[in-house]
Design a protein around this motif. Sequence first.
Motif, PDB file in Angstrom:
ATOM      1  N   VAL A  84      75.858  53.788   2.801  1.00  0.00           N
ATOM      2  CA  VAL A  84      75.066  54.982   3.127  1.00  0.00           C
ATOM      3  C   VAL A  84      75.000  55.152   4.642  1.00  0.00           C
ATOM      4  CG1 VAL A  84      72.807  56.096   2.944  1.00  0.00           C
ATOM      5  CG2 VAL A  84      73.729  54.800   1.004  1.00  0.00           C
ATOM      6  N   TYR A  88      71.270  59.017   7.346  1.00  0.00           N
ATOM      7  CA  TYR A  88      70.375  59.180   6.203  1.00  0.00           C
ATOM      8  C   TYR A  88      69.086  58.397   6.419  1.00  0.00           C
ATOM      9  CZ  TYR A  88      68.402  58.620   1.548  1.00  0.00           C
ATOM     10  OH  TYR A  88      67.544  58.602   0.482  1.00  0.00           O
ATOM     11  N   ASN A  92      65.394  60.088   6.833  1.00  0.00           N
ATOM     12  CA  ASN A  92      64.344  59.804   5.858  1.00  0.00           C
ATOM     13  C   ASN A  92      63.180  59.035   6.465  1.00  0.00           C
ATOM     14  OD1 ASN A  92      65.612  61.109   3.731  1.00  0.00           O
ATOM     15  ND2 ASN A  92      65.219  59.435   2.305  1.00  0.00           N
ATOM     16  N   ASP A 180      70.338  70.012  -1.892  1.00  0.00           N
ATOM     17  CA  ASP A 180      70.474  68.886  -0.966  1.00  0.00           C
ATOM     18  C   ASP A 180      70.275  67.564  -1.698  1.00  0.00           C
ATOM     19  OD1 ASP A 180      70.703  67.871   1.827  1.00  0.00           O
ATOM     20  OD2 ASP A 180      68.660  67.195   1.457  1.00  0.00           O
ATOM     21  N   CYS A 181      69.282  67.512  -2.586  1.00  0.00           N
ATOM     22  CA  CYS A 181      69.010  66.309  -3.368  1.00  0.00           C
ATOM     23  C   CYS A 181      70.227  65.943  -4.207  1.00  0.00           C
ATOM     24  CB  CYS A 181      67.793  66.545  -4.266  1.00  0.00           C
ATOM     25  SG  CYS A 181      67.427  65.195  -5.418  1.00  0.00           S
ATOM     26  N   ARG A 183      73.396  66.768  -3.768  1.00  0.00           N
ATOM     27  CA  ARG A 183      74.524  66.339  -2.950  1.00  0.00           C
ATOM     28  C   ARG A 183      74.411  64.860  -2.590  1.00  0.00           C
ATOM     29  NH1 ARG A 183      74.547  71.681   0.896  1.00  0.00           N
ATOM     30  NH2 ARG A 183      76.036  72.914  -0.315  1.00  0.00           N
ATOM     31  N   TRP A 184      73.185  64.442  -2.218  1.00  0.00           N
ATOM     32  CA  TRP A 184      72.985  63.031  -1.915  1.00  0.00           C
ATOM     33  C   TRP A 184      73.158  62.183  -3.169  1.00  0.00           C
ATOM     34  CZ3 TRP A 184      73.527  60.753   2.427  1.00  0.00           C
ATOM     35  CH2 TRP A 184      73.194  61.396   3.632  1.00  0.00           C
ATOM     36  N   ARG A 187      76.748  61.506  -3.824  1.00  0.00           N
ATOM     37  CA  ARG A 187      77.265  60.483  -2.909  1.00  0.00           C
ATOM     38  C   ARG A 187      76.838  59.091  -3.344  1.00  0.00           C
ATOM     39  NH1 ARG A 187      76.454  62.566   3.343  1.00  0.00           N
ATOM     40  NH2 ARG A 187      77.430  64.617   3.130  1.00  0.00           N
ATOM     41  N   PHE A 188      75.539  58.958  -3.679  1.00  0.00           N
ATOM     42  CA  PHE A 188      75.011  57.653  -4.060  1.00  0.00           C
ATOM     43  C   PHE A 188      75.693  57.124  -5.316  1.00  0.00           C
ATOM     44  CE2 PHE A 188      70.718  58.844  -1.954  1.00  0.00           C
ATOM     45  CZ  PHE A 188      71.256  58.554  -0.712  1.00  0.00           C
TER      46      PHE A 188
END
Length: 297
Positions: A84, A88, A92, A180-181, A183-184, A187-188
Motif C-alpha cells: 500500500v 494512503y 488517512n 473512491d472507497c 477504487r481503494w 487495489r487492496f
Amino acid sequence: MIEMERMIVLLILCHISATFAVLQLSLYGAAAIHSLQYLCTATLGISAFPEFVAVGMVDEEDFSYYDSNIRREIPRQEWAKEKVEPEYWEKNTKHFNLEEQSFKEEMENAMHRFNQTGGVHTLQSMNGCEWDDENDKIEGFFKHGYDGEDYLTFYLKNIRFPQTATAITSQSDNESKLIDCTRWLKRFVQYGRSTLERKVPPEVTLLQKDPSCPVTCHVTGFYPRPVNVSWQRDGEDLHEDVELGETLPNGDGTFQIRSSLRVSPEDRRIHKYTCTVQHSSLKENIVKELNEGEIFI
C-alpha cells in the motif's frame, strides 16, 4: 504495544458485531463480493482504553489501525505494509486526526442531547463499501451508534461505475466517496489476494456441561467469515430451541461461532440430532451427531 493494539481491535470488532447488524456475505457468493469498511469508536470514562480508535478492514479482516495515543494509521497485514502506497497512510492519518476531534465534539453533543453529565459512553461508526466483481456493482453504507444504539443508517445501493470523467464529476459527494472507497477496495483486493482469498476449514466440537444444559456446537478457526451452522432432528432442520451466536474474530485472523440446542435426554434417545456446518473451504459439509462419543464437557 502490538499485543495491546490486537486486544483493542478484538474488543472493537466484538462490540461492533453486537452493536450493528454487520453486513453478511452470501455463503456461496462470497468469492465474488469484497468489502472495505472502517470501524471507529470514541469512548468516555474508560481510562484504560484510547479515547478514539479506528480499524480498517478488507473482507472483514483488519488491515489498518489508528488510535488517539499513537495518532497515526499503521498497517496490520504484511501485504498492507509491503504494497500500500505511503500516500494512503499519510492521507488517512490526517483524516483520522480530524475524525478524532469530530467524534469528541459529537460525543459532547450526544451527551447534551440526552441530558447526560458523566458516566461511561461510546460513540461508534461503521462506513465503507461492497463490490461485486462479477457485475461491477457497488454499495456504500454508513452506520452511526451511541451507547450501543443505532441512530443513523445510510445506504447507496446498486450503483455502477460511471464510464466517463464527466459522469464522475457529476456525482453527488456521497457517490464520489463511494467511488473512491471502491477504487481503494479493488487495489487492496489485488494487493492482498493470497491472504484475503485463502480458505481455512473450521473445527467443530459439541460441548455440554451436563444433561440439563443446552448442547453447543462450537465452530472455530475458519476463514472467510461467512458460515452456516444448523441443527437437524431426524434429518429435518430445527429452528425451535436453537440459539445462534454472533460470528466473532479469533486472535489469529480466523473466526468462531456457537449454536446451542436445548433438548431433553428423552428426546435424544428417541430422535437423531445433528449439527451441520457449511463453509466455502469444505468439499463436504461437516456433520456432528449428538451422541455420547461426540460430546465434550
